[in-house]
Write a protein that holds these residues in place. Structure first.
Motif, PDB file in Angstrom:
ATOM      1  N   PRO A   1     -47.300 -29.227   8.313  1.00 52.81           N
ATOM      2  CA  PRO A   1     -47.951 -28.720   7.103  1.00 52.81           C
ATOM      3  C   PRO A   1     -47.601 -27.258   6.851  1.00 52.81           C
ATOM      4  CG  PRO A   1     -49.484 -30.064   8.354  1.00 52.81           C
ATOM      5  CD  PRO A   1     -48.253 -29.925   9.207  1.00 52.81           C
ATOM      6  N   GLY A   2     -47.267 -26.970   5.604  1.00 54.02           N
ATOM      7  CA  GLY A   2     -46.902 -25.614   5.222  1.00 54.02           C
ATOM      8  C   GLY A   2     -45.414 -25.325   5.254  1.00 54.02           C
ATOM      9  N   ARG A   3     -44.632 -26.261   5.792  1.00 47.60           N
ATOM     10  CA  ARG A   3     -43.178 -26.049   5.884  1.00 47.60           C
ATOM     11  C   ARG A   3     -42.444 -27.055   4.999  1.00 47.60           C
ATOM     12  NH1 ARG A   3     -40.563 -26.980  10.384  1.00 47.60           N
ATOM     13  NH2 ARG A   3     -38.950 -25.485   9.796  1.00 47.60           N
ATOM     14  N   GLY A   4     -41.214 -26.702   4.651  1.00 47.59           N
ATOM     15  CA  GLY A   4     -40.424 -27.607   3.822  1.00 47.59           C
ATOM     16  C   GLY A   4     -39.042 -27.048   3.569  1.00 47.59           C
ATOM     17  N   ILE A   5     -38.355 -27.651   2.608  1.00 48.71           N
ATOM     18  CA  ILE A   5     -37.009 -27.243   2.228  1.00 48.71           C
ATOM     19  C   ILE A   5     -37.087 -26.269   1.061  1.00 48.71           C
ATOM     20  CG2 ILE A   5     -34.828 -28.058   1.232  1.00 48.71           C
ATOM     21  CD1 ILE A   5     -35.142 -28.880   4.067  1.00 48.71           C
TER      22      ILE A   5
ATOM     23  N   THR B   1     -39.132 -28.500  -1.497  1.00 41.72           N
ATOM     24  CA  THR B   1     -40.180 -29.464  -1.213  1.00 41.72           C
ATOM     25  C   THR B   1     -41.330 -29.260  -2.204  1.00 41.72           C
ATOM     26  OG1 THR B   1     -39.618 -29.453   1.134  1.00 41.72           O
ATOM     27  CG2 THR B   1     -41.793 -30.306   0.534  1.00 41.72           C
ATOM     28  N   PRO B   2     -41.796 -30.325  -2.872  1.00 39.67           N
ATOM     29  CA  PRO B   2     -42.922 -30.179  -3.803  1.00 39.67           C
ATOM     30  C   PRO B   2     -44.198 -29.742  -3.076  1.00 39.67           C
ATOM     31  CG  PRO B   2     -41.768 -32.263  -4.152  1.00 39.67           C
ATOM     32  CD  PRO B   2     -41.247 -31.691  -2.875  1.00 39.67           C
ATOM     33  N   PRO B   3     -45.167 -29.182  -3.808  1.00 33.23           N
ATOM     34  CA  PRO B   3     -46.368 -28.614  -3.182  1.00 33.23           C
ATOM     35  C   PRO B   3     -47.171 -29.594  -2.326  1.00 33.23           C
ATOM     36  CG  PRO B   3     -46.179 -27.857  -5.442  1.00 33.23           C
ATOM     37  CD  PRO B   3     -45.114 -28.893  -5.258  1.00 33.23           C
ATOM     38  N   ASP B   4     -47.420 -30.807  -2.805  1.00 32.36           N
ATOM     39  CA  ASP B   4     -48.291 -31.722  -2.060  1.00 32.36           C
ATOM     40  C   ASP B   4     -47.725 -32.106  -0.699  1.00 32.36           C
ATOM     41  OD1 ASP B   4     -50.157 -31.569  -4.034  1.00 32.36           O
ATOM     42  OD2 ASP B   4     -49.741 -33.532  -4.903  1.00 32.36           O
TER      43      ASP B   4
ATOM     44  N   ARG C   1     -45.516 -30.526   0.999  1.00 32.73           N
ATOM     45  CA  ARG C   1     -45.424 -29.292   1.793  1.00 32.73           C
ATOM     46  C   ARG C   1     -46.772 -28.979   2.433  1.00 32.73           C
ATOM     47  NH1 ARG C   1     -41.856 -24.774   1.473  1.00 32.73           N
ATOM     48  NH2 ARG C   1     -40.987 -25.616  -0.462  1.00 32.73           N
ATOM     49  N   GLU C   2     -47.833 -29.148   1.682  1.00 31.89           N
ATOM     50  CA  GLU C   2     -49.170 -28.846   2.197  1.00 31.89           C
ATOM     51  C   GLU C   2     -49.583 -29.830   3.287  1.00 31.89           C
ATOM     52  OE1 GLU C   2     -53.791 -28.610   0.554  1.00 31.89           O
ATOM     53  OE2 GLU C   2     -52.102 -28.565  -0.856  1.00 31.89           O
ATOM     54  N   GLU C   3     -49.204 -31.097   3.115  1.00 33.58           N
ATOM     55  CA  GLU C   3     -49.670 -32.145   4.024  1.00 33.58           C
ATOM     56  C   GLU C   3     -48.785 -32.322   5.253  1.00 33.58           C
ATOM     57  OE1 GLU C   3     -49.622 -35.450   1.426  1.00 33.58           O
ATOM     58  OE2 GLU C   3     -51.219 -34.672   0.126  1.00 33.58           O
ATOM     59  N   GLY C   4     -47.541 -31.884   5.192  1.00 36.34           N
ATOM     60  CA  GLY C   4     -46.554 -32.220   6.213  1.00 36.34           C
ATOM     61  C   GLY C   4     -45.865 -33.515   5.822  1.00 36.34           C
ATOM     62  N   HIS C   5     -44.574 -33.636   6.124  1.00 37.72           N
ATOM     63  CA  HIS C   5     -43.852 -34.807   5.622  1.00 37.72           C
ATOM     64  C   HIS C   5     -42.528 -34.978   6.363  1.00 37.72           C
ATOM     65  CE1 HIS C   5     -41.876 -31.463   3.679  1.00 37.72           C
ATOM     66  NE2 HIS C   5     -40.892 -32.252   3.324  1.00 37.72           N
ATOM     67  N   ALA C   6     -41.979 -36.177   6.230  1.00 37.99           N
ATOM     68  CA  ALA C   6     -40.645 -36.469   6.750  1.00 37.99           C
ATOM     69  C   ALA C   6     -39.622 -36.299   5.632  1.00 37.99           C
ATOM     70  CB  ALA C   6     -40.596 -37.895   7.286  1.00 37.99           C
ATOM     71  N   LEU C   7     -38.369 -36.050   6.002  1.00 33.27           N
ATOM     72  CA  LEU C   7     -37.279 -35.997   5.037  1.00 33.27           C
ATOM     73  C   LEU C   7     -36.035 -36.607   5.672  1.00 33.27           C
ATOM     74  CD1 LEU C   7     -36.390 -34.979   2.203  1.00 33.27           C
ATOM     75  CD2 LEU C   7     -35.505 -32.953   3.336  1.00 33.27           C
ATOM     76  N   HIS C   8     -35.401 -37.531   4.925  1.00 30.00           N
ATOM     77  CA  HIS C   8     -34.192 -38.182   5.421  1.00 30.00           C
ATOM     78  C   HIS C   8     -33.404 -38.694   4.227  1.00 30.00           C
ATOM     79  CE1 HIS C   8     -32.283 -41.186   8.491  1.00 30.00           C
ATOM     80  NE2 HIS C   8     -31.547 -40.106   8.310  1.00 30.00           N
ATOM     81  N   GLY C   9     -32.140 -38.309   4.132  1.00 31.37           N
ATOM     82  CA  GLY C   9     -31.355 -38.769   3.000  1.00 31.37           C
ATOM     83  C   GLY C   9     -29.914 -38.315   3.055  1.00 31.37           C
ATOM     84  N   MET C  10     -29.226 -38.535   1.941  1.00 32.63           N
ATOM     85  CA  MET C  10     -27.822 -38.164   1.803  1.00 32.63           C
ATOM     86  C   MET C  10     -27.637 -37.407   0.498  1.00 32.63           C
ATOM     87  SD  MET C  10     -26.009 -39.542   4.388  1.00 32.63           S
ATOM     88  CE  MET C  10     -24.313 -39.803   3.836  1.00 32.63           C
ATOM     89  N   GLN C  11     -26.814 -36.356   0.553  1.00 29.09           N
ATOM     90  CA  GLN C  11     -26.380 -35.696  -0.672  1.00 29.09           C
ATOM     91  C   GLN C  11     -24.865 -35.640  -0.660  1.00 29.09           C
ATOM     92  OE1 GLN C  11     -27.145 -31.390  -1.970  1.00 29.09           O
ATOM     93  NE2 GLN C  11     -28.479 -32.588  -3.301  1.00 29.09           N
TER      94      GLN C  11
END
Length: 287
Positions: free
Chosen positions: A45-49, A102-105, A107-117
């Motif tokens: 929570p509180g961290r993101g891209i 990372t969108p606010p919600d 980011r606030e809750e904590g989340h996983a991220l996995h994908g391709m660009q």
């Protein structure tokens, strides 16, 4: 023979990105000139891209997620969250700047991220086309499920299906999810093809393919992919480029002079500002 490529890994402060293309073994695969595997990562929570505003020319960026969310903003005024199964296709053409955060919600809750660009080089006749952005929700993309295999056509054509995403050249881009022991024949539909295994153990024609590796497939050959464990993978490729491309930072062009102009334009602020994200940007690299 197929070519196995180990991506280069970059640690972005606890978040790993693996770059499979370009490499010494594959400068491009079809129109794809840049292939990044994002994560997998679990943010507290509180961290993101936070990918600050930066410019592009001469290409289209293609973003696809298996987990998480990213908010895209650009100088056209677009604001769009991408969720798993969606596709964000941004055509840079003669020039665009964008940010990804990372969108606010989540980011606030904590989340996983996995994908391709990935980046698709535009044909020379379209390198200076007007920039645009298109979001395609997961429900709008063709999906096929059969015998433990699930595939979604991200862009172009594959497996008898065609994506609504507008492409500029023959494109092959398919997201794969396979259950253990499921098999998927991969016909020689595209001139150039590659398989990237994000997660899980696989066999290709009976040979082990480790996760987080890229395999350049043999031209004109039908391959068989078999999942040993739950498997996430991506197929991509298409017709070869219509000539060499120069890549420098976020710029792709058939002309070195055009890249020099893009450098000067970014320094001068000529790409414009991103509404809602105009207080910072990534500076032009010194190298």
């Amino acid at each position: 023979m197929t070519t196995l490529i180990v991506p280069r890994t970059h640690d972005l402060g606890g978040f790993e990105v693996r770059r499979a293309v370009p490499s010494l073994q594959a400068r491009s695969v079809g129109p794809f000139v840049f292939v990044d595997h994002l994560g997998p990562a679990l943010f507290e929570p509180g961290r993101g891209i936070d990918v600050r505003p930066h410019p592009h020319i001469g290409l289209a960026t293609v973003t696809y997620l298996w987990a998480g969310a990213l908010r895209h903003r650009d100088t056209l005024g677009s604001t769009q969250d991408i969720l798993p199964g969606d596709v964000n296709w941004m055509t840079a053409g003669r020039g665009i700047a964008h940010s990804e955060r990372t969108p606010p919600d989540p980011r606030e809750e904590g989340h996983a991220l996995h994908g391709m660009q990935t980046w698709v080089a535009l044909p020379r006749s379209h390198e200076e086309t007007a920039p645009s952005f298109h979001h395609h929700a997961a429900a709008s993309l063709p999906v096929r499920e059969h015998a433990g295999t699930r595939l979604r056509v991200i862009a172009g054509r594959g497996f008898g299906l065609e994506s609504p995403v507008q492409v500029f050249a023959d494109t092959f881009n398919v997201a794969l999810d396979l259950a253990p022991d499921a098999e998927l024949p991969i016909a020689a539909e595209a001139v150039e093809r590659a398989l990237y295994v994000l997660e899980g153990a696989a066999h290709l024609d009976g040979t082990d393919i480790p996760e987080k590796h890229l395999v350049v497939l043999d031209p004109g050959v039908r391959h068989v992919l078999r999942a040993k464990t739950p498997l996430k993978a991506m197929l991509f490729g298409g017709e070869p480029l219509d000539g060499p491309r120069h890549l420098w930072w976020n710029f792709v062009s058939s002309s070195k002079e055009r890249i020099e102009q893009a450098k000067a334009d970014w320094e001068a602020g000529a790409f414009g500002l991103i509404p809602g994200d105009d207080h910072e940007r990534i500076p032009l690299p010194s190298r």
